[in-house]
Design a protein around this motif. Structure first.
Motif: not given
Length: 265
Positions: A149-156, A119-122, A211-219, A183-186
């Motif tokens: 939920f908008a953002g510019e990250r690639l999500l699976h 998940l971190h690598r993705l 453990a994932l920055p995208a999660w800890t930084e999510a609003p 959004a990267g936290w999705i």
């Protein structure tokens, strides 16, 4: 579900596969998955290939195109696409075979931190310039604030345990049909629901995602809204297809939404 025998497809389609792989020594059907009419490991003298495919007039044949387009951007995160064939009204993808097992999301499983790593690598993969679905569009029917939920990250976005193969202490992600932009936290949020379904409490599941920055930084407000939207989505899915796994996912999504509501955030 995929066909149990590759011989169920026309001879000219089999011939096209054989031309790409070489003579097939053994066929091993793969029963998991919902997006393919053909799904099998083909063992040849030179190695093993995983083949998945649909008829060209199948309503979900677009998933083949999506996987073919996105695979070049997923080096080290997904099995490599070796070829795409479109013979005699079929659409076929041949991937390098992975000798691994489906991820175990249960509490205490050694697979859980391995999945967190992928998940971190993705989260570090640039989102390709492809016509991907956006998460605000996908969730608009289930949320009053889908713009969160908008953002510019690639999500699976499809974290079913059968879509995560663990091999050699690493995880690879398969079935990219629902790849999206948002959004990267999705993706961590969606994984949380699967972790709850596998037996984690909501706080335990969120601790795995921590453990994932995208999660800890999510609003927090955006995650809260997504939890509510996900509960609505899974309610609709389970209502339309009330089998045990969809009902389990509905319960997990409701549990998470209740936790987010009770957290006071």
């Amino acid at each position: 579900m995929p066909t149990d025998r590759l011989t169920d497809v026309p001879a000219d389609v089999l011939a096209a596969i054989t031309e790409a792989t070489g003579p097939v020594v053994k066929t091993e059907p793969v029963g998991a998955g919902f997006n393919s009419e053909i799904a099998a490991h083909l063992h040849t003298d030179s190695g093993t290939v995983f083949v998945k495919g649909l008829r060209a007039d199948h309503p979900r044949v677009w998933t083949q195109q999506r996987e073919a387009e996105i695979n070049p951007y997923l080096q080290g995160i997904a099995p490599r696409l070796l070829w795409r064939l479109q013979p005699a009204g079929w659409d076929l993808l041949g991937f390098e075979a992975v000798d691994g097992h489906h991820a175990d999301y249960a509490p205490g499983s050694p697979d859980v931190p391995v999945v967190a790593t992928v998940l971190h690598r993705l989260g570090q993969v640039p989102c390709p310039d492809l016509p991907l679905k956006s998460m605000p569009d996908r969730m608009a029917a289930y949320s009053d604030t889908p713009e969160l939920f908008a953002g510019e990250r690639l999500l699976h976005t499809d974290w079913h345990d059968t879509n995560v193969l663990v091999t050699g202490g690493q995880a690879l992600l398969v079935d990219w049909a629902w790849a999206s932009r948002g959004a990267g936290w999705i993706d961590p949020a969606l994984w949380v629901i699967w972790l709850i379904s596998a037996g984690h409490t909501a706080p335990q599941a969120e601790a795995c995602a921590a453990a994932l920055p995208a999660w800890t930084e999510a609003p927090a407000t955006a995650v809260d809204a997504f939890a509510v939207a996900s509960a609505r989505l899974w309610h609709e899915i389970a209502d339309a297809d009330p089998d045990p796994w969809t009902q389990r996912m509905q319960t997990a999504a409701q549990t998470w939404a209740a936790h987010r509501g009770d957290s006071g955030r």
